[in-house]
Motif scaffolding. Structure first.
Motif, PDB file in Angstrom:
ATOM      1  N   TRP A 328      48.407  35.036  40.706  1.00 12.33           N
ATOM      2  CA  TRP A 328      48.295  33.567  40.468  1.00 12.33           C
ATOM      3  C   TRP A 328      47.730  33.361  38.713  1.00 12.33           C
ATOM      4  N   ALA A 329      47.040  34.425  38.325  1.00 10.80           N
ATOM      5  CA  ALA A 329      46.851  34.058  36.696  1.00 10.80           C
ATOM      6  C   ALA A 329      48.084  34.291  36.096  1.00 10.80           C
ATOM      7  N   ALA A 330      49.045  34.926  36.366  1.00  8.69           N
ATOM      8  CA  ALA A 330      50.321  35.180  35.488  1.00  8.69           C
ATOM      9  C   ALA A 330      51.004  33.674  35.818  1.00  8.69           C
ATOM     10  N   GLN A 331      50.965  33.365  37.109  1.00 14.38           N
ATOM     11  CA  GLN A 331      51.801  32.261  37.659  1.00 14.38           C
ATOM     12  C   GLN A 331      51.171  30.967  36.907  1.00 14.38           C
ATOM     13  N   TYR A 332      49.977  30.922  36.549  1.00 16.89           N
ATOM     14  CA  TYR A 332      49.566  29.406  35.800  1.00 16.89           C
ATOM     15  C   TYR A 332      49.381  29.751  34.348  1.00 16.89           C
ATOM     16  N   LYS A 333      49.931  30.980  33.873  1.00 17.93           N
ATOM     17  CA  LYS A 333      49.789  31.408  32.519  1.00 17.93           C
ATOM     18  C   LYS A 333      48.308  31.293  31.836  1.00 17.93           C
ATOM     19  N   LEU A 334      47.533  31.855  32.335  1.00 17.96           N
ATOM     20  CA  LEU A 334      46.234  32.024  32.090  1.00 17.96           C
ATOM     21  C   LEU A 334      46.009  32.831  30.940  1.00 17.96           C
ATOM     22  N   LYS A 335      44.848  32.989  30.228  1.00 14.63           N
ATOM     23  CA  LYS A 335      44.558  33.869  29.240  1.00 14.63           C
ATOM     24  C   LYS A 335      45.163  35.341  29.648  1.00 14.63           C
ATOM     25  N   TRP A 336      45.983  36.117  28.469  1.00 18.67           N
ATOM     26  CA  TRP A 336      46.732  37.306  28.831  1.00 18.67           C
ATOM     27  C   TRP A 336      45.929  38.401  29.552  1.00 18.67           C
ATOM     28  N   VAL A 337      44.510  38.212  29.194  1.00 18.71           N
ATOM     29  CA  VAL A 337      43.534  39.347  29.835  1.00 18.71           C
ATOM     30  C   VAL A 337      43.550  39.127  31.086  1.00 18.71           C
ATOM     31  N   VAL A 338      43.503  37.963  31.836  1.00 20.66           N
ATOM     32  CA  VAL A 338      43.139  37.957  33.147  1.00 20.66           C
ATOM     33  C   VAL A 338      43.962  38.572  34.119  1.00 20.66           C
ATOM     34  N   PRO A 339      45.677  38.480  33.912  1.00 25.61           N
ATOM     35  CA  PRO A 339      46.246  39.444  34.822  1.00 25.61           C
ATOM     36  C   PRO A 339      46.093  40.854  34.688  1.00 25.61           C
ATOM     37  N   LEU A 340      45.375  41.158  33.280  1.00 33.29           N
ATOM     38  CA  LEU A 340      45.356  42.741  33.310  1.00 33.29           C
ATOM     39  C   LEU A 340      43.966  43.049  34.058  1.00 33.29           C
ATOM     40  N   ILE A 341      42.856  42.200  34.393  1.00 34.77           N
ATOM     41  CA  ILE A 341      41.714  42.488  34.948  1.00 34.77           C
ATOM     42  C   ILE A 341      42.316  42.717  36.426  1.00 34.77           C
ATOM     43  N   GLY A 342      43.257  41.884  36.909  1.00 36.47           N
ATOM     44  CA  GLY A 342      43.786  42.025  38.280  1.00 36.47           C
ATOM     45  C   GLY A 342      44.395  43.207  38.498  1.00 36.47           C
ATOM     46  N   THR A 343      45.251  43.942  37.264  1.00 29.64           N
ATOM     47  CA  THR A 343      45.963  45.209  37.568  1.00 29.64           C
ATOM     48  C   THR A 343      44.759  46.249  37.535  1.00 29.64           C
ATOM     49  N   GLY A 344      43.847  45.913  36.870  1.00 30.28           N
ATOM     50  CA  GLY A 344      42.681  46.945  36.841  1.00 30.28           C
ATOM     51  C   GLY A 344      42.077  47.268  38.027  1.00 30.28           C
ATOM     52  N   MET A 345      41.875  46.028  38.912  1.00 32.09           N
ATOM     53  CA  MET A 345      40.895  46.078  39.821  1.00 32.09           C
ATOM     54  C   MET A 345      42.005  46.830  41.123  1.00 32.09           C
ATOM     55  N   MET A 346      43.428  46.768  40.831  1.00 31.17           N
ATOM     56  CA  MET A 346      44.252  47.560  41.687  1.00 31.17           C
ATOM     57  C   MET A 346      44.274  48.966  41.246  1.00 31.17           C
ATOM     58  N   GLY A 347      44.435  49.265  40.207  1.00 30.37           N
ATOM     59  CA  GLY A 347      44.157  50.652  39.736  1.00 30.37           C
ATOM     60  C   GLY A 347      42.827  51.407  40.271  1.00 30.37           C
ATOM     61  N   PHE A 348      41.602  50.582  40.127  1.00 29.13           N
ATOM     62  CA  PHE A 348      40.260  51.034  40.658  1.00 29.13           C
ATOM     63  C   PHE A 348      40.578  51.172  41.975  1.00 29.13           C
ATOM     64  N   GLY A 349      40.875  50.264  42.833  1.00 27.58           N
ATOM     65  CA  GLY A 349      40.835  50.554  44.330  1.00 27.58           C
ATOM     66  C   GLY A 349      41.945  51.598  44.759  1.00 27.58           C
ATOM     67  N   LEU A 350      43.256  51.546  44.166  1.00 29.14           N
ATOM     68  CA  LEU A 350      43.747  52.743  44.637  1.00 29.14           C
ATOM     69  C   LEU A 350      43.589  54.157  44.327  1.00 29.14           C
ATOM     70  N   MET A 351      43.083  54.327  42.966  1.00 33.61           N
ATOM     71  CA  MET A 351      42.524  55.505  42.757  1.00 33.61           C
ATOM     72  C   MET A 351      41.206  56.056  43.701  1.00 33.61           C
ATOM     73  N   MET A 352      40.398  55.146  44.039  1.00 31.67           N
ATOM     74  CA  MET A 352      39.433  55.422  44.770  1.00 31.67           C
ATOM     75  C   MET A 352      39.998  55.688  46.335  1.00 31.67           C
ATOM     76  N   ALA A 353      40.802  55.049  46.678  1.00 33.55           N
ATOM     77  CA  ALA A 353      41.607  55.671  48.087  1.00 33.55           C
ATOM     78  C   ALA A 353      42.319  57.018  47.926  1.00 33.55           C
TER      79      ALA A 353
END
Length: 438
Positions: A328-353
């Motif tokens: 949704w951050a990329a859909q609405y073209k929010l600040k470029w860092v916001v989608p990266l926070i989302g990908t960071g959350m995915m990497g964090f969760g996937l690595m813990m699993a």
């Protein structure tokens, strides 16, 4: 028989003329008794080779637009995702044979052959321009390298790094799988003494002899685990879903930041650092707390494998939350860092699993941990190869926001699985279906 050369007895020290074990608890032939420096040397070399091979997974991603232009292929075509995700197809073949064979022939020989094959194919791609290899350092370096030297130099660099690890491994590493070491010792003692009754202490549990029957049994073991061991099935399917979603992100991230945020060819590689930061944080959290929590939860009682599982429950929340934030951050073209926070959350969760699942399977199936993790790795490779093919059509029809939302809706039935394992894992692990003759 020279008692200084070999100890024959069972694990508790009771004398047995037919069971071959290490000479004593301090036997230097036992890899557990290697010096700390020698152990860390092996860890460092294995980490380097693992780094190079995972580097190859995503090294190529930032240069995707260059390759698509060279071969006149549209970014909307499934081929735009396939040229990266095809890396996983080779992983499927490797996981179908290598881990299981290592339980029969030993870890080292399989490791050397696999590394050599990796280097040869990397050279072939760089030399003859055939195909492409498809997570975080790779895109960062690869983006600038492709921009400056062209995308084929990516594979030359991979080959150089892989060859360095291969040469050092052949020169410095030693076999470290105890059942195979004891099987070799038993074979040597049979030749020296003429007694054909001598057997490794592990051979009554899982024979390490290099025979056609044992090789066939080893190759079939992952399939038996997937079909008849519910804990392996649950873990592999759950991780495959999250990993497949991550690869959809990997194969589209560069194009999104080039087209939506106008990043340059080199700078687009930096966008993968979001996943990298999340991955590192996940590794640090699991590595720091996992062993401590097992000791804390066990107290004076049994250290159960299920005590490894709490981080997986947390990861089940971070992966879908990150997916939604990124979309949704990329859909609405929010600040470029916001989608990266989302990908960071995915990497964090996937690595813990992922780390939690691997340690859980190792604790649950110590003799056949390689085969159990082969099931997981095969499912990861399969999902990482196939899922991205749906990415272009998914985002073309639904957009980034609703496309990622649809992925989350599909994943909802899988979210409770880590909690189910945490609550009922011991019962599942000890069930009759899980007590297989592996």
């Amino acid at each position: 028989m020279d008692s200084r050369e070999s100890r024959i007895g069972d694990e508790k020290g009771a004398v047995s003329p037919n069971v071959v074990d290490f000479e004593d608890p301090n036997d230097p032939a036992n890899p557990m008794n290697w010096s700390r420096a020698f152990k860390w040397l092996h860890v460092a070399l294995l980490a380097w080779m693992s780094f190079v091979m995972t580097l190859g997974e995503m090294f190529f991603a930032p240069s995707l637009s260059l390759v698509l232009d060279e071969f006149d292929t549209s970014a909307a075509s499934p081929l735009s995702a396939f040229v990266i995700s095809v890396y996983g197809l080779g992983s499927i073949l490797g996981n179908a044979f290598a881990p299981q064979l290592s339980e029969v022939t030993g870890r080292l020989s399989v490791l050397h052959v696999s590394n050599a094959a990796f280097v040869v194919f990397a050279v072939a791609i760089g030399s003859f321009h055939l195909g492409t290899l498809g997570p975080v350092a790779g895109p960062v370096i690869g983006g600038f390298l492709a921009e400056d030297q062209g995308w084929r130099w990516i594979f030359w660099l991979i080959a150089i790094l892989g060859a360095t690890g291969l040469v050092l491994a052949v020169m410095l590493m030693r076999e470290f799988y105890a059942p195979v070491l004891l099987s070799r010792k038993a074979k040597r003692l049979r030749q020296e003494t003429g007694s054909e009754e001598l057997r490794s202490k592990h051979e009554h549990e899982a024979s390490s002899a290099l025979t056609a029957r044992n090789i066939a049994q080893a190759l079939l073991r992952p399939a038996k685990m997937f079909l008849f061991m519910p804990m392996v099935t649950i873990i592999s399917l759950y991780l495959a879903l999250g990993y497949g979603y991550m690869w959809i992100i990997f194969t589209r991230l560069n194009l999104i930041y080039e087209n939506v945020y106008d990043f340059s060819q080199g700078a687009v590689g930096l966008t993968y650092l979001g996943v990298g930061v999340g991955t590192v944080l996940g590794i640090l959290l699991v590595g720091t707390l996992s062993d401590w929590y097992v000791v804390y939860a066990a107290g004076e009682g049994e250290k159960k494998p299920e005590y490894r599982l709490p981080p997986m429950v947390l990861g089940a929340v971070f992966v879908p939350a990150g997916l939604l934030l990124y979309g949704w951050a990329a859909q609405y073209k929010l600040k470029w860092v916001v989608p990266l926070i989302g990908t960071g959350m995915m990497g964090f969760g996937l690595m813990m699993a992922l780390l939690t699942a691997q340690t859980y399977l190792i604790d649950s199936l110590p003799l056949h941990a390689a085969s159990a993790n082969a099931v997981v790795e095969t499912m990861l490779a399969l999902s990482g190869s196939v899922f991205p093919l749906a990415g272009p059509a998914l985002y073309d029809h639904l957009g980034l926001g609703w496309g990622n939302s649809l992925l989350c809706f599909i994943a909802l039935p899988f979210v409770p699985l880590p909690w189910i394992l945490l609550r009922y894992g011991e019962r599942i692990r000890k069930s009759s279906r899980s007590q297989l003759n592996l």
